[in-house]
Design an enzyme around this catalytic site. Structure first.
Site, PDB file in Angstrom:
ATOM      1  N   GLU A   1      -9.122 -12.819  -0.382  1.00 50.22           N
ATOM      2  CA  GLU A   1      -9.096 -11.494  -1.002  1.00 50.22           C
ATOM      3  C   GLU A   1     -10.471 -11.103  -1.552  1.00 50.22           C
ATOM      4  OE1 GLU A   1      -4.337 -11.717  -2.075  1.00 50.22           O
ATOM      5  OE2 GLU A   1      -5.763 -11.788  -3.721  1.00 50.22           O
TER       6      GLU A   1
ATOM      7  N   LYS B   1      -3.924  -1.619 -10.019  1.00 50.65           N
ATOM      8  CA  LYS B   1      -3.405  -0.731  -8.977  1.00 50.65           C
ATOM      9  C   LYS B   1      -3.446   0.730  -9.454  1.00 50.65           C
ATOM     10  CE  LYS B   1      -0.179  -4.347  -7.405  1.00 50.65           C
ATOM     11  NZ  LYS B   1       1.259  -4.626  -7.145  1.00 50.65           N
TER      12      LYS B   1
ATOM     13  N   TYR C   1      -2.223  -6.737   2.096  1.00 52.46           N
ATOM     14  CA  TYR C   1      -0.834  -7.204   1.948  1.00 52.46           C
ATOM     15  C   TYR C   1      -0.262  -7.751   3.254  1.00 52.46           C
ATOM     16  CZ  TYR C   1      -0.175  -5.508  -2.857  1.00 52.46           C
ATOM     17  OH  TYR C   1      -0.225  -5.344  -4.223  1.00 52.46           O
TER      18      TYR C   1
HETATM   19  P1  GDP Z   1       2.712 -10.449  -6.668  1.00 46.96           P
HETATM   20  O1  GDP Z   1       1.834 -11.507  -6.043  1.00 46.96           O
HETATM   21  O2  GDP Z   1       3.308 -10.885  -7.982  1.00 46.96           O
HETATM   22  O3  GDP Z   1       2.018  -9.119  -6.785  1.00 46.96           O
HETATM   23  O4  GDP Z   1       3.982 -10.254  -5.706  1.00 46.96           O
HETATM   24  P2  GDP Z   1       4.105 -10.308  -4.095  1.00 46.96           P
HETATM   25  O5  GDP Z   1       2.864 -10.827  -3.476  1.00 46.96           O
HETATM   26  O6  GDP Z   1       5.404 -10.975  -3.772  1.00 46.96           O
HETATM   27  O7  GDP Z   1       4.290  -8.754  -3.742  1.00 46.96           O
HETATM   28  C1  GDP Z   1       3.185  -7.882  -3.738  1.00 46.96           C
HETATM   29  C2  GDP Z   1       3.591  -6.601  -4.375  1.00 46.96           C
HETATM   30  O8  GDP Z   1       4.636  -6.000  -3.611  1.00 46.96           O
HETATM   31  C3  GDP Z   1       4.193  -6.719  -5.775  1.00 46.96           C
HETATM   32  O9  GDP Z   1       3.218  -6.799  -6.796  1.00 46.96           O
HETATM   33  C4  GDP Z   1       4.999  -5.456  -5.878  1.00 46.96           C
HETATM   34  O10 GDP Z   1       4.166  -4.348  -6.214  1.00 46.96           O
HETATM   35  C5  GDP Z   1       5.500  -5.280  -4.460  1.00 46.96           C
HETATM   36  N1  GDP Z   1       6.848  -5.830  -4.322  1.00 46.96           N
HETATM   37  C6  GDP Z   1       7.218  -7.133  -4.292  1.00 46.96           C
HETATM   38  N2  GDP Z   1       8.554  -7.246  -4.177  1.00 46.96           N
HETATM   39  C7  GDP Z   1       9.033  -5.973  -4.121  1.00 46.96           C
HETATM   40  C8  GDP Z   1      10.329  -5.434  -3.994  1.00 46.96           C
HETATM   41  O11 GDP Z   1      11.332  -6.143  -3.909  1.00 46.96           O
HETATM   42  N3  GDP Z   1      10.420  -4.060  -3.966  1.00 46.96           N
HETATM   43  C9  GDP Z   1       9.333  -3.268  -4.063  1.00 46.96           C
HETATM   44  N4  GDP Z   1       9.499  -1.933  -4.040  1.00 46.96           N
HETATM   45  N5  GDP Z   1       8.091  -3.743  -4.198  1.00 46.96           N
HETATM   46  C10 GDP Z   1       7.942  -5.084  -4.221  1.00 46.96           C
END
Ligand code: GDP
Ligand code: MG
Length: 162
Positions: free
Chosen positions: A137, A20, A60
């Site tokens: 993706e 990122k 996303y």
């Molecule tokens: P990943 O698959 O581990 O990347 O996690 P997710 O798919 O659940 O979320 C995608 C991205 O959203 C994460 O990598 C974080 O950058 C962001 N994110 C997830 N949960 C949170 C949160 O509670 N707060 C914030 N600010 N960002 C979050």
């Protein structure tokens, strides 16, 4: 030979990994790539891109109801991202292990996020979370012609020949 067929099928497992904008700005590209490379996974696609916000929203899409969605998409589209496809046996699941938990406060030391990031909103790397998302993706970020199939001499040492 059946064994060969199995080996080929395993090698064809692919996942989408992205460094990122925070990882790029912090000079962590080589560090992150080297962790996948040293493990024995094979890089089959790579490019530096600045996704626009609409593209980030597509990437996303599953998080669109979450309160951080807008900020997350602004952030992903704020600068260069290193988009990659890595191939190897178990690469989707093990890639997630190399990356560590979503919240770097909960990621184990030794993982990418555990070693190199502090807060969830700046966790430096994305990795597909399963076979379906990997497929989606990869096709969102790459044209088929941008992915390179090749064999490497190291493979027989990584997987064995019999
Ligand atoms: P990943 O698959 O581990 O990347 O996690 P997710 O798919 O659940 O979320 C995608 C991205 O959203 C994460 O990598 C974080 O950058 C962001 N994110 C997830 N949960 C949170 C949160 O509670 N707060 C914030 N600010 N960002 C979050
Ligand atoms: Mg995710």
């Amino acid at each position: 030979m059946l064994q060969d067929k199995e080996a080929n099928a395993a090698e064809l497992e692919r996942t989408f990994i992205a460094i990122k904008p925070d990882g790029v700005q912090r000079g962590l590209i080589a560090e992150i790539i080297s962790r996948f490379e040293r493990k024995g996974f094979k890089l089959v696609g790579i490019k530096l891109v600045v996704p626009n916000k609409e593209f980030a929203q597509k990437h996303y899409d599953d998080l669109k109801e979450r309160p951080f969605f807008n900020g997350l998409c602004d952030f992903l589209s704020s600068g260069p991202v290193v988009a990659m496809v890595w191939e190897g046996e178990g690469v989707i699941k093990y890639g997630r292990k190399l990356i560590g938990a979503t919240d770097p406060q909960k990621s184990e030391p030794g993982t990418i996020r555990g070693d190199l990031a502090v807060v969830v909103g700046r966790n430096i790397i994305h990795g597909s979370d399963g076979p379906e998302t990997a497929k989606d993706e990869i096709s969102l970020w790459f044209e088929p012609s941008e992915l390179v199939s090749y064999s490497s001499n190291a493979e027989k040492w990584i997987y064995g020949e019999n």
